[in-house]
Design a protein around this motif. Structure first.
Motif, short mmCIF file in Angstrom:
data_model
loop_
_atom_site.label_atom_id
_atom_site.label_comp_id
_atom_site.label_asym_id
_atom_site.label_seq_id
_atom_site.Cartn_x
_atom_site.Cartn_y
_atom_site.Cartn_z
N PRO A 69 0.81 -1.21 0.00
CA PRO A 69 0.00 0.00 0.00
C PRO A 69 0.85 1.27 0.00
N ILE A 71 2.11 4.28 1.48
CA ILE A 71 2.17 4.91 2.80
C ILE A 71 3.62 5.15 3.17
N VAL A 163 1.02 -0.32 9.78
CA VAL A 163 0.24 -0.61 8.58
C VAL A 163 -0.23 -2.06 8.68
N VAL A 204 -6.23 4.45 1.56
CA VAL A 204 -5.41 4.33 2.76
C VAL A 204 -5.76 5.47 3.71
N ALA A 215 -3.01 2.09 9.77
CA ALA A 215 -3.50 2.23 8.40
C ALA A 215 -4.22 0.96 8.00
N THR A 217 -5.52 -0.75 4.87
CA THR A 217 -5.10 -0.53 3.48
C THR A 217 -5.81 -1.47 2.53
#
Length: 293
Positions: A69, A71, A163, A204, A215, A217
């Protein structure tokens, strides 16, 4: 000018949190020209007339970033893999671990849907967990239905940017809902036709959970090693990196070289064969990669 952190990116807008609240911003036109894409997690300098008309003026230096993802500045990656539906895959997990190790992000392995497993599946998963723990990884078994493992997981989230990443349909959103029920994140069953999850998370976003930022995602189905070079792959497997110090030749890639300590460790069963097999597969994939110009 004020500074803040991007906590959400959606439809060309960036939502920047600072001490006064959240401001909706656009990126400066020069970012596109300079091929700079602001990411969730970025620390930025912005300018705003009000809460809905701001512009990001500067993206500060990142300590790390992920592409899928998308980020930045992540402290840890909680790699969510289901025990079943879809079935647990060491090959896919090792792909994630290599990416995370390469980006110097602390990984945590979270195996979900334990309530759906039979005894023989539990025994097999415990053996895998033992292998990964010996390699230095934290492994937690969880269930969103029974709340198994949630109390073990929560302390790892506190005070960090995490994440939650994994294949579609493994239960990332369900797990976050179980930890913080008021989130009411959209979830969906896996498709019986495709045998994989439907994408329920479309963007996100950093959300506050247990005094940390998490997060949720979008899931994904493929992961390519576009940045990693063959010589760097060794360092993305902690136990191989450690064993390779005893290889006769410096820079040993553990394939055809003589007196390779890694191959000897596989033969003596001190290194799991499947981990070495994935290392070889990934190495060949990197070597076969088309050159970038």
């Amino acid at each position: 000018m004020p500074e803040g952190k991007i906590i959400k990116a959606l439809s060309g807008f960036y939502y920047v949190a600072n001490e006064d609240g959240v401001v909706q911003c656009r990126g400066r036109g020069v970012f596109r020209k300079n091929k700079v894409t602001p990411l969730v997690g970025d620390e930025v300098v912005f300018q705003a007339e009000n809460d809905t008309e701001g512009y990001i003026m500067e993206v500060k230096e990142r300590k790390n970033e992920l592409v899928r993802p998308p980020i930045a500045n992540v402290d840890q990656a909680i790699l969510v893999f289901s025990a079943v539906e879809p079935d647990f895959s060491t090959a896919l997990l090792d792909r994630f671990l290599v990416l995370v190790e390469y980006n110097h992000i602390e990984p945590l392995i979270c195996i979900t849907k334990m309530d759906l497993t039979k005894e023989e599946q539990q025994v097999r998963l415990e053996k895998y967990a033992e292998d990964y723990r010996k390699a230095g990884y934290e492994v937690i078994f969880t269930s969103s239905e029974t709340s198994e493992g949630l109390e073990k997981l929560k302390p790892h989230i506190e005070g960090k940017i995490s994440v939650f990443a994994g294949q579609s349909g493994v239960g990332k959103s369900s797990l976050l809902n179980a930890i913080r029920p008021d989130l009411e994140l959209k979830t969906d069953d896996i498709s019986s036709h495709l045998g994989r999850g439907k994408h329920t998370t479309r963007h996100v976003e950093l959300i506050t959970i247990n005094n940390g930022l998490v997060a949720d995602t979008p899931g994904f189905s493929s992961l390519e090693f576009t940045e990693i070079e063959a010589e760097e792959l060794n360092s993305c497997f902690p136990e191989i990196r450690e064993i390779s110090e005893d290889c006769k030749f410096r820079g040993c890639l553990h394939m055809a070289e003589p007196k390779c300590a890694v191959k000897a460790a596989v033969e003596s069963e001190t290194l799991p064969e499947y981990r070495y097999s994935h290392y070889k597969d990934f190495l060949l994939e990197i070597k076969d990669r088309k050159p970038r110009y």
